[in-house]
Design an enzyme around this catalytic site. Structure first.
Site, PDB file in Angstrom:
ATOM      1  N   GLY A  13       0.778  -1.240   0.000  1.00 50.44           N
ATOM      2  CA  GLY A  13       0.000   0.000   0.000  1.00 50.44           C
ATOM      3  C   GLY A  13       0.807   1.287   0.000  1.00 50.44           C
ATOM      4  O   GLY A  13       0.297   2.346   0.373  1.00 50.44           O
ATOM      5  N   SER A  14       2.047   1.252  -0.466  1.00 43.89           N
ATOM      6  CA  SER A  14       2.826   2.503  -0.488  1.00 43.89           C
ATOM      7  C   SER A  14       2.234   3.506  -1.485  1.00 43.89           C
ATOM      8  O   SER A  14       2.273   4.715  -1.253  1.00 43.89           O
ATOM      9  CB  SER A  14       4.304   2.247  -0.781  1.00 43.89           C
ATOM     10  N   ARG A  79      -5.052  -8.894  -8.996  1.00 46.14           N
ATOM     11  CA  ARG A  79      -6.026  -9.775  -9.645  1.00 46.14           C
ATOM     12  C   ARG A  79      -6.518  -9.135 -10.931  1.00 46.14           C
ATOM     13  O   ARG A  79      -6.492  -7.917 -11.070  1.00 46.14           O
ATOM     14  CB  ARG A  79      -7.225 -10.007  -8.731  1.00 46.14           C
ATOM     15  N   ASN A  93      -4.936   1.673 -13.379  1.00 43.24           N
ATOM     16  CA  ASN A  93      -3.909   0.875 -12.690  1.00 43.24           C
ATOM     17  C   ASN A  93      -2.552   1.525 -12.902  1.00 43.24           C
ATOM     18  O   ASN A  93      -2.335   2.248 -13.891  1.00 43.24           O
ATOM     19  CB  ASN A  93      -3.889  -0.543 -13.283  1.00 43.24           C
ATOM     20  N   HIS A  95       1.621   0.493 -13.154  1.00 39.09           N
ATOM     21  CA  HIS A  95       2.510  -0.652 -13.347  1.00 39.09           C
ATOM     22  C   HIS A  95       3.952  -0.145 -13.446  1.00 39.09           C
ATOM     23  O   HIS A  95       4.216   0.858 -14.121  1.00 39.09           O
ATOM     24  CB  HIS A  95       2.110  -1.411 -14.613  1.00 39.09           C
TER      25      HIS A  95
HETATM   26  C1  GAR Z   1       3.689  -1.211  -7.269  1.00 37.23           C
HETATM   27  O1  GAR Z   1       5.045  -1.187  -7.672  1.00 37.23           O
HETATM   28  C2  GAR Z   1       2.788  -1.328  -8.483  1.00 37.23           C
HETATM   29  O2  GAR Z   1       3.253  -0.641  -9.604  1.00 37.23           O
HETATM   30  C3  GAR Z   1       2.809  -2.818  -8.708  1.00 37.23           C
HETATM   31  O3  GAR Z   1       2.709  -3.362  -7.431  1.00 37.23           O
HETATM   32  C4  GAR Z   1       3.373  -2.501  -6.513  1.00 37.23           C
HETATM   33  C5  GAR Z   1       2.461  -2.243  -5.347  1.00 37.23           C
HETATM   34  O4  GAR Z   1       3.143  -1.561  -4.322  1.00 37.23           O
HETATM   35  N1  GAR Z   1       1.731  -3.222  -9.558  1.00 37.23           N
HETATM   36  C6  GAR Z   1       1.849  -4.157 -10.485  1.00 37.23           C
HETATM   37  O5  GAR Z   1       2.876  -4.800 -10.662  1.00 37.23           O
HETATM   38  C7  GAR Z   1       0.605  -4.367 -11.317  1.00 37.23           C
HETATM   39  N2  GAR Z   1       0.844  -5.327 -12.321  1.00 37.23           N
HETATM   40  P1  GAR Z   1       2.359  -0.865  -3.144  1.00 37.23           P
HETATM   41  O6  GAR Z   1       1.390  -1.916  -2.591  1.00 37.23           O
HETATM   42  O7  GAR Z   1       3.439  -0.516  -2.157  1.00 37.23           O
HETATM   43  O8  GAR Z   1       1.628   0.313  -3.691  1.00 37.23           O
END
Ligand code: GAR
Length: 192
Positions: A13-14, A79, A93, A95
């Site tokens: 959740g950052s 998901r 989203n 990425h």
């Molecule tokens: C983030 O780096 C986001 O870009 C990635 O998951 C991480 C979540 O970090 N998302 C993906 O890879 C989507 N395919 P967070 O929970 O600290 O925000």
């Protein structure tokens, strides 16, 4: 008029934290949702007094059928959402690569160890494919020969945290934007 967004995540959740910080004094209400009962994102929301709830994946369609949001923001939501959910709102989203390269898990590592010289962050509309959907915003990071993986990973996350709230803000205001608007600079690569 007050806008209402949902931020959905499965883990740390950052990005949620960065979004919550950006909008804390603005006319935007946030609801935090997680498909993972034990996700730290829910803790972060509790600490900030932000409405939050565990939302089992199977209940997602019913939830968005009953609750309206101006924007639904996926932030580490691991998901793929089906069309019957996606038609109930506007989903975006983030990425950690320059899509369509390096879709899926561990994109930061895979990009770095493939030896790419430019990677970055993408914000996109969500469709029913893994990290698919039309691209809204991208920002690059140059990878020099002397950059270490840890440094690169840190830069990617820091870029995500800067970029995502700004893009959300622009979308909520229905404002057109370009590189120069994204990080409040002239669009160069030198300030993050
Ligand atoms: C983030 O780096 C986001 O870009 C990635 O998951 C991480 C979540 O970090 N998302 C993906 O890879 C989507 N395919 P967070 O929970 O600290 O925000």
């Amino acid at each position: 008029m007050t806008k209402h967004i949902a931020v959905m995540g499965s883990g740390n959740g950052s990005n949620f934290e960065a979004i919550a910080e950006f909008f804390k004094d603005k006319d935007v209400n946030i609801t935090c949702l997680s498909d993972n009962l034990n996700a730290y994102i829910l803790e972060r929301a509790k600490k900030r007094g932000i409405p939050n709830q565990y939302l089992p994946f199977e209940e997602t369609a019913a939830y968005f059928g009953a609750n309206d949001f101006d924007l639904i923001v996926l932030a580490g939501y691991m998901r793929i959402l089906p069309d019957d959910v996606l038609e109930l709102g506007k989903f975006i989203n983030i990425h950690p690569s320059l899509l369509p390269a390096f879709k899926g898990k561990d994109a930061i590592q895979r990009a770095f160890f493939a030896g790419v010289k430019v990677s970055g962050v993408t914000v996109h509309w969500v469709n029913n494919e893994l990290d698919g959907g039309k691209i809204i915003a991208q920002y690059p990071i140059l990878i020099s020969n002397v950059m270490h993986f840890d440094e690169f990973e840190k830069e990617i996350h820091s870029l995500e945290h800067q970029l995502y709230p700004i893009v959300i803000d622009k979308l909520l205001k229905d404002e057109v934007f370009d590189f120069s608007d994204l990080l409040n600079c002239g669009g160069c690569n030198g300030c993050h």
